[in-house]
Design a protein around this motif. Structure first.
Motif, PDB file in Angstrom:
ATOM      1  N   ALA A   1       0.821  -1.216   0.000  1.00  0.00           N
ATOM      2  CA  ALA A   1       0.000   0.000   0.000  1.00  0.00           C
ATOM      3  C   ALA A   1       0.854   1.266   0.000  1.00  0.00           C
ATOM      4  O   ALA A   1       0.472   2.275  -0.605  1.00  0.00           O
ATOM      5  N   ARG A   2       2.000   1.233   0.656  1.00  0.00           N
ATOM      6  CA  ARG A   2       2.804   2.449   0.750  1.00  0.00           C
ATOM      7  C   ARG A   2       3.934   2.505  -0.280  1.00  0.00           C
ATOM      8  O   ARG A   2       4.777   3.402  -0.221  1.00  0.00           O
ATOM      9  N   SER A   3       3.947   1.562  -1.224  1.00  0.00           N
ATOM     10  CA  SER A   3       5.007   1.514  -2.232  1.00  0.00           C
ATOM     11  C   SER A   3       4.426   1.716  -3.622  1.00  0.00           C
ATOM     12  O   SER A   3       3.333   1.229  -3.928  1.00  0.00           O
ATOM     13  N   ALA A   4       5.177   2.420  -4.449  1.00  0.00           N
ATOM     14  CA  ALA A   4       4.728   2.672  -5.815  1.00  0.00           C
ATOM     15  C   ALA A   4       5.007   1.489  -6.729  1.00  0.00           C
ATOM     16  O   ALA A   4       4.323   1.300  -7.731  1.00  0.00           O
ATOM     17  N   ASP A   5       6.018   0.698  -6.402  1.00  0.00           N
ATOM     18  CA  ASP A   5       6.379  -0.431  -7.244  1.00  0.00           C
ATOM     19  C   ASP A   5       6.958  -1.545  -6.378  1.00  0.00           C
ATOM     20  O   ASP A   5       7.033  -1.433  -5.154  1.00  0.00           O
TER      21      ASP A   5
ATOM     22  N   GLY B   1      -6.134   2.065  21.720  1.00  0.00           N
ATOM     23  CA  GLY B   1      -7.004   1.744  22.846  1.00  0.00           C
ATOM     24  C   GLY B   1      -7.077   0.275  23.178  1.00  0.00           C
ATOM     25  O   GLY B   1      -8.041  -0.178  23.801  1.00  0.00           O
ATOM     26  N   GLY B   2      -6.088  -0.485  22.765  1.00  0.00           N
ATOM     27  CA  GLY B   2      -6.053  -1.903  23.101  1.00  0.00           C
ATOM     28  C   GLY B   2      -6.944  -2.775  22.252  1.00  0.00           C
ATOM     29  O   GLY B   2      -7.186  -3.933  22.596  1.00  0.00           O
ATOM     30  N   GLU B   3      -7.423  -2.262  21.122  1.00  0.00           N
ATOM     31  CA  GLU B   3      -8.311  -3.042  20.258  1.00  0.00           C
ATOM     32  C   GLU B   3      -7.587  -3.384  18.964  1.00  0.00           C
ATOM     33  O   GLU B   3      -7.151  -2.499  18.228  1.00  0.00           O
ATOM     34  N   TYR B   4      -7.451  -4.675  18.696  1.00  0.00           N
ATOM     35  CA  TYR B   4      -6.756  -5.128  17.491  1.00  0.00           C
ATOM     36  C   TYR B   4      -7.733  -5.217  16.327  1.00  0.00           C
ATOM     37  O   TYR B   4      -8.865  -5.693  16.479  1.00  0.00           O
ATOM     38  N   ARG B   5      -7.286  -4.767  15.156  1.00  0.00           N
ATOM     39  CA  ARG B   5      -8.088  -4.850  13.942  1.00  0.00           C
ATOM     40  C   ARG B   5      -7.291  -5.538  12.843  1.00  0.00           C
ATOM     41  O   ARG B   5      -6.189  -5.113  12.513  1.00  0.00           O
ATOM     42  N   LEU B   6      -7.859  -6.595  12.281  1.00  0.00           N
ATOM     43  CA  LEU B   6      -7.246  -7.237  11.127  1.00  0.00           C
ATOM     44  C   LEU B   6      -7.503  -6.353   9.910  1.00  0.00           C
ATOM     45  O   LEU B   6      -8.643  -5.932   9.684  1.00  0.00           O
ATOM     46  N   PRO B   7      -6.479  -6.043   9.117  1.00  0.00           N
ATOM     47  CA  PRO B   7      -6.665  -5.078   8.020  1.00  0.00           C
ATOM     48  C   PRO B   7      -7.417  -5.616   6.811  1.00  0.00           C
ATOM     49  O   PRO B   7      -7.463  -4.957   5.781  1.00  0.00           O
ATOM     50  N   PHE B   8      -8.012  -6.787   6.910  1.00  0.00           N
ATOM     51  CA  PHE B   8      -8.838  -7.315   5.820  1.00  0.00           C
ATOM     52  C   PHE B   8      -9.834  -8.305   6.403  1.00  0.00           C
ATOM     53  O   PHE B   8      -9.702  -8.746   7.550  1.00  0.00           O
ATOM     54  N   SER B   9     -10.835  -8.633   5.607  1.00  0.00           N
ATOM     55  CA  SER B   9     -11.869  -9.578   6.025  1.00  0.00           C
ATOM     56  C   SER B   9     -11.979 -10.680   4.977  1.00  0.00           C
ATOM     57  O   SER B   9     -11.261 -10.674   3.971  1.00  0.00           O
ATOM     58  N   LYS B  10     -12.898 -11.612   5.194  1.00  0.00           N
ATOM     59  CA  LYS B  10     -13.104 -12.664   4.199  1.00  0.00           C
ATOM     60  C   LYS B  10     -13.549 -12.068   2.868  1.00  0.00           C
ATOM     61  O   LYS B  10     -13.121 -12.517   1.804  1.00  0.00           O
ATOM     62  N   ASP B  11     -14.396 -11.047   2.934  1.00  0.00           N
ATOM     63  CA  ASP B  11     -14.906 -10.444   1.703  1.00  0.00           C
ATOM     64  C   ASP B  11     -13.823  -9.698   0.929  1.00  0.00           C
ATOM     65  O   ASP B  11     -13.906  -9.583  -0.299  1.00  0.00           O
ATOM     66  N   SER B  12     -12.837  -9.163   1.637  1.00  0.00           N
ATOM     67  CA  SER B  12     -11.767  -8.418   0.956  1.00  0.00           C
ATOM     68  C   SER B  12     -10.490  -9.240   0.812  1.00  0.00           C
ATOM     69  O   SER B  12      -9.450  -8.702   0.423  1.00  0.00           O
ATOM     70  N   PHE B  13     -10.574 -10.527   1.096  1.00  0.00           N
ATOM     71  CA  PHE B  13      -9.370 -11.358   1.029  1.00  0.00           C
ATOM     72  C   PHE B  13      -8.851 -11.481  -0.401  1.00  0.00           C
ATOM     73  O   PHE B  13      -7.671 -11.741  -0.617  1.00  0.00           O
ATOM     74  N   GLU B  14      -9.728 -11.280  -1.370  1.00  0.00           N
ATOM     75  CA  GLU B  14      -9.286 -11.335  -2.770  1.00  0.00           C
ATOM     76  C   GLU B  14      -8.228 -10.273  -3.054  1.00  0.00           C
ATOM     77  O   GLU B  14      -7.305 -10.504  -3.850  1.00  0.00           O
ATOM     78  N   ASP B  15      -8.338  -9.107  -2.403  1.00  0.00           N
ATOM     79  CA  ASP B  15      -7.329  -8.062  -2.588  1.00  0.00           C
ATOM     80  C   ASP B  15      -5.981  -8.502  -2.019  1.00  0.00           C
ATOM     81  O   ASP B  15      -4.926  -8.171  -2.571  1.00  0.00           O
ATOM     82  N   VAL B  16      -6.020  -9.234  -0.923  1.00  0.00           N
ATOM     83  CA  VAL B  16      -4.784  -9.747  -0.325  1.00  0.00           C
ATOM     84  C   VAL B  16      -4.126 -10.749  -1.273  1.00  0.00           C
ATOM     85  O   VAL B  16      -2.908 -10.720  -1.489  1.00  0.00           O
ATOM     86  N   VAL B  17      -4.936 -11.626  -1.855  1.00  0.00           N
ATOM     87  CA  VAL B  17      -4.402 -12.626  -2.785  1.00  0.00           C
ATOM     88  C   VAL B  17      -3.825 -11.944  -4.023  1.00  0.00           C
ATOM     89  O   VAL B  17      -2.746 -12.305  -4.504  1.00  0.00           O
ATOM     90  N   HIS B  18      -4.534 -10.938  -4.537  1.00  0.00           N
ATOM     91  CA  HIS B  18      -4.017 -10.218  -5.708  1.00  0.00           C
ATOM     92  C   HIS B  18      -2.689  -9.543  -5.385  1.00  0.00           C
ATOM     93  O   HIS B  18      -1.741  -9.605  -6.183  1.00  0.00           O
TER      94      HIS B  18
END
Length: 502
Positions: A193-197, A259-276
């Protein structure tokens, strides 16, 4: 023989308790044994003599260096050592704080988190999906470092090393799934996300330690079905919240930012973006960061066929052109590609394509080839893709690298390919790239045929052969030299006559 009744011996109060059994690690109340997990991917290939030969010849590209998913008893020590690496990355992902691989706290967190995820995955909700709350009863499981104490505090006995050796195969797969879903994939997603290439992403993994992790994740021996990963994705946030809510992890909870709350940066519905993103970064070929409109990963969270695939399968899927109709044959007669210098002589232009696919397209007089990216992971990625295709009938990636071997006969051919943009990267020069191409092709199975590619190669060869029938084309270097000499001679004669006349 004594007539005394057989009375169990009293517990020795000074005895140091042994390691907990696998059932105890999942809670004090025994539960019915879960069905055995599905076999890990590529078991037949991993047990073949062909793979053993590949692994022996190139251990750096096939044998994991720091992250082991294998459950082979011969690799028990390696897996135990790699647990610390997984734990450190997961701890950093949850808390945002980097820790040393030998930190016991990180190991305790990973083991507790894996147990919590496993319990939730095994307790399906009423809809049938993983993600339910764990069964009640039994309280929190004992601390794995010292099961006789709460929070691992025991003044008389030092804590034992925290590992996943006491877990069964299903639970170990959850440990590996947590490492990928909570630890590695979010880190990769953030770097993308933070890289151009891709060079920018490489900067995030420039340490040797991280490069070992990056290459280990794509190896054939370290693959899990996407279903395992999606199961962890579905329960990860709730599992982290439940784990750090325990008193023994109060320090971890207080160190989590936000505040001590962990958030996963993706969900099952957006997992396709992770795979891509994974496929874009690991691909041997340059391509766009933006997913294609016809992405093969659109239904990755719901497609049962995709759920059985692995990240390596997805990478292979991303570099192979989709079949064009049911009538296209995968086998046939292979064609041989002329070398880059021969193509230049016959007037064939080389052009780089950035679609990220192992395909050849020819439209007179231009042949379009994917842009091969030479980086620290290319050898590992390519050899594992070839190993994945080894027992298949259709071998597009294998055929492409065979063609590339024919195209790059020597370093001079590689220099032509680099000028055309068909080969990119490689600080060591053309000779380094040429050596890798030749060594990769050594693992290819002959004959390897991929008709969609061989048809285009045959077109290139026919055009090249036709052009080479011309005397001027065939002898172009000599003709150019002779023409130059003749032109210089004419100029010299004219100049001499002018001097005499003057």
């Amino acid at each position: 023989m004594s007539d005394e009744p057989n009375v169990p011996a009293a517990a020795d109060p000074g005895r140091v308790p042994g390691p907990p059994a696998a059932a105890e690690l999942l809670g004090r109340v025994p539960r019915p044994r879960a069905p055995p997990p599905a076999p890990l991917p590529y078991q037949a290939m991993l047990g073949s003599t062909a793979y053993e030969r590949m692994r022996a010849e190139h251990p750096a590209e096939f044998a994991p260096a720091s992250v082991f998913f294998t459950h082979d008893p011969r690799s028990a020590i390696d897996r135990r050592n790699s647990f610390r690496v997984k734990a450190a990355l997961v701890y950093e992902a949850v808390t945002g704080h980097h820790v040393d691989d030998h930190m016991q706290r990180a190991g305790s967190l990973l083991l507790a988190l894996a147990r919590e995820c496993h319990a939730r995955i095994q307790a399906p909700t009423t809809t049938g999906d993983a993600g339910g709350a764990p069964p009640e009863g039994g309280g929190p499981p004992p601390n794995p470092a010292n099961p006789d104490t709460k929070g691992g505090k025991n003044k008389s006995n030092p804590p034992a090393e925290v590992t996943d050796e006491g877990l069964d195969e299903t639970q170990k797969r959850v440990v590996d799934g947590v490492f990928l879903v909570v630890g590695f994939l979010p880190k990769l997603k953030e770097a993308i996300a933070r890289s151009a290439d891709r060079d920018g992403v490489d900067e995030s993994f420039k340490s040797r330690h991280m490069q070992d992790i990056v290459t280990d994740v794509v190896k054939l021996e370290n693959q899990l079905p996407l279903r395992d990963l999606l199961d962890v994705v579905a329960v990860a946030e709730a599992a982290v919240a439940a784990t750090v809510a325990r008193d023994e992890f109060e320090d971890v909870r207080s160190s989590i930012s936000g505040g001590g709350e962990y958030r996963l940066p993706f969900s099952k519905d957006s997992f396709e973006d992770v795979v891509h993103g994974f496929c874009w970064y690991y691909s041997p070929f340059a391509s766009s960061k933006k997913p294609a409109a016809a992405s093969p990963f659109k239904d990755v969270a719901t497609d049962e066929d995709m759920a059985t695939r692995t990240l390596l399968d997805c990478l292979h899927l991303s570099v192979v052109k989709p079949p064009q109709g049911a009538g296209v044959s995968a086998t046939g007669r292979p064609a041989r590609m002329p070398t880059a210098r021969e193509l230049r002589r016959s007037g064939v232009r080389l052009q780089a394509a950035e679609n990220g696919r192992a395909e050849v397209e020819f439209a007179q007089p231009t042949v379009r080839l994917p842009a091969l990216v030479y980086d620290f992971k290319l050898a590992t990625v390519t050899r594992n893709l070839l190993a994945r295709e080894y027992e298949g009938q259709s071998k597009p990636v294998t055929r492409y690298f065979q063609m590339l071997n024919e195209l790059a006969e020597d370093a001079a051919d590689v220099r032509i390919l680099r000028r055309a943009g068909v080969v990119r990267g490689g600080s060591g020069g053309a000779q380094e790239v040429h050596g890798l191409i030749k060594s990769i092709d050594g693992h290819a199975t002959y004959p390897s045929v991929y008709m969609a590619m061989d048809r285009e190669i045959e077109k290139v060869k026919q055009y090249h052969d036709q052009r080479m029938t011309s005397f001027l084309v065939r002898n172009r270097p000599g003709v150019i030299w002779a023409s130059s000499v003749a032109a210089l001679s004419v100029v010299a004669i004219v100049a001499a006559r002018r001097n005499r006349q003057g």
